[in-house]
Design an enzyme around this catalytic site. Structure first.
Site, PDB file in Angstrom:
ATOM      1  N   HIS A  72       0.715  -0.769  -0.046  1.00 12.15           N
ATOM      2  CA  HIS A  72       0.002  -0.012  -0.197  1.00 12.15           C
ATOM      3  C   HIS A  72       0.386   1.347  -0.264  1.00 12.15           C
ATOM      4  O   HIS A  72       0.100   2.531  -0.095  1.00 12.15           O
ATOM      5  CB  HIS A  72      -0.843   0.117   0.789  1.00 12.15           C
ATOM      6  CG  HIS A  72      -2.151  -1.058   1.097  1.00 12.15           C
ATOM      7  ND1 HIS A  72      -3.488  -1.459   0.335  1.00 12.15           N
ATOM      8  CD2 HIS A  72      -1.555  -2.352   1.681  1.00 12.15           C
ATOM      9  CE1 HIS A  72      -3.860  -2.390   0.343  1.00 12.15           C
ATOM     10  NE2 HIS A  72      -2.898  -2.914   1.885  1.00 12.15           N
ATOM     11  N   LYS A  98      -5.910 -10.315  -7.825  1.00 12.12           N
ATOM     12  CA  LYS A  98      -5.664  -9.207  -6.023  1.00 12.12           C
ATOM     13  C   LYS A  98      -7.025  -8.368  -7.025  1.00 12.12           C
ATOM     14  O   LYS A  98      -6.470  -7.575  -8.006  1.00 12.12           O
ATOM     15  CB  LYS A  98      -5.224  -8.895  -5.500  1.00 12.12           C
ATOM     16  CG  LYS A  98      -6.114  -7.744  -3.861  1.00 12.12           C
ATOM     17  CD  LYS A  98      -5.034  -7.109  -3.424  1.00 12.12           C
ATOM     18  CE  LYS A  98      -5.687  -6.611  -2.317  1.00 12.12           C
ATOM     19  NZ  LYS A  98      -4.937  -6.175  -1.307  1.00 12.12           N
ATOM     20  N   ASN A 101      -6.774  -2.350  -5.402  1.00 11.20           N
ATOM     21  CA  ASN A 101      -6.178  -3.130  -4.256  1.00 11.20           C
ATOM     22  C   ASN A 101      -4.841  -1.251  -4.515  1.00 11.20           C
ATOM     23  O   ASN A 101      -4.996  -1.063  -5.439  1.00 11.20           O
ATOM     24  CB  ASN A 101      -4.434  -4.012  -4.920  1.00 11.20           C
ATOM     25  CG  ASN A 101      -3.473  -3.208  -3.094  1.00 11.20           C
ATOM     26  OD1 ASN A 101      -3.616  -3.837  -2.697  1.00 11.20           O
ATOM     27  ND2 ASN A 101      -1.841  -3.048  -3.562  1.00 11.20           N
ATOM     28  N   HIS A 166      -3.345  -2.849   7.799  1.00 14.01           N
ATOM     29  CA  HIS A 166      -4.277  -2.889   6.601  1.00 14.01           C
ATOM     30  C   HIS A 166      -4.542  -2.444   6.451  1.00 14.01           C
ATOM     31  O   HIS A 166      -5.093  -0.698   7.087  1.00 14.01           O
ATOM     32  CB  HIS A 166      -5.296  -3.883   7.569  1.00 14.01           C
ATOM     33  CG  HIS A 166      -6.372  -5.152   6.700  1.00 14.01           C
ATOM     34  ND1 HIS A 166      -6.376  -5.592   5.614  1.00 14.01           N
ATOM     35  CD2 HIS A 166      -7.167  -4.400   6.841  1.00 14.01           C
ATOM     36  CE1 HIS A 166      -7.581  -5.644   4.966  1.00 14.01           C
ATOM     37  NE2 HIS A 166      -8.513  -4.867   5.892  1.00 14.01           N
TER      38      HIS A 166
END
Length: 186
Positions: A72, A98, A101, A166
């Site tokens: 991230h 994924k 993101n 997270h």
């Protein structure tokens, strides 16, 4: 291997073949090669457990600040770089593409500053964020193709030990993801 009894004790010990000859006939090269082989075996024996621990820690990073950084944080991120960055950083979900993101254009200190406490925290300041969305027509893993969308927004993260671990997420990229049953996987 032959055994050679030492002069000072009654025990026998196994000697490498190169050392079973008289010391005067043993070349420095043979001695060096024998000792080198023994050291390589010991080093290999010690490195194998370290390698196993390193591989196992890759999965552990997904819930850590290091994993958060990889998934991230990218100070040089632009919306046209999603496919390249997602592949280079191996950002996947169980070896599948994924679907979504978000990458924050910030340095690690800026990201750390969000976590004034543990738990779910929303930033006070706005961040530049590039959301990478899996293209509907994308080939299957590992050839995932992404489209990037730039926004400036407050971000919400989960903090542990006052570090972000997270990205809580934001709105979906497109409504088509609900058709496939995807939830926010950030």
């Amino acid at each position: 291997m032959k055994t050679k009894e030492t002069e000072n004790s009654h025990t026998t010990e196994a000697l490498p073949e190169a050392l079973q000859t008289e010391p005067s006939s043993l070349s420095a090269f043979d001695l060096s090669r024998t000792l080198s082989n023994k050291m390589n075996a010991r080093i290999t024996f010690l490195l194998v457990p370290l390698l196993v621990v390193a591989v196992l820690s890759l999965d552990a990073d997904k819930g850590s600040f290091t994993g958060f950084q990889n998934q991230h944080i990218y100070t040089e991120m632009f919306d046209n770089m999603c496919t390249e960055v997602m592949k280079k950083r191996n950002i996947t979900v169980k070896n599948r593409c994924k679907p979504i993101n978000s990458l924050i254009r910030a340095d690690t200190n800026m990201a750390k500053s969000i976590c004034k406490r543990d738990g779910t925290v929303t930033s006070d300041q706005l961040f530049d964020v590039v959301k990478c969305c899996l293209k509907r027509s994308s080939p299957k893993y590992p050839n995932c193709q992404y489209e990037g969308f730039f926004s400036r927004q407050k971000i919400t993260v989960k903090c542990e030990k006052r570090l972000p671990v997270h990205f809580v997420g934001s709105e979906k990229c497109r409504s088509e993801f609900t058709e496939f049953g995807y939830r926010s996987l950030e």
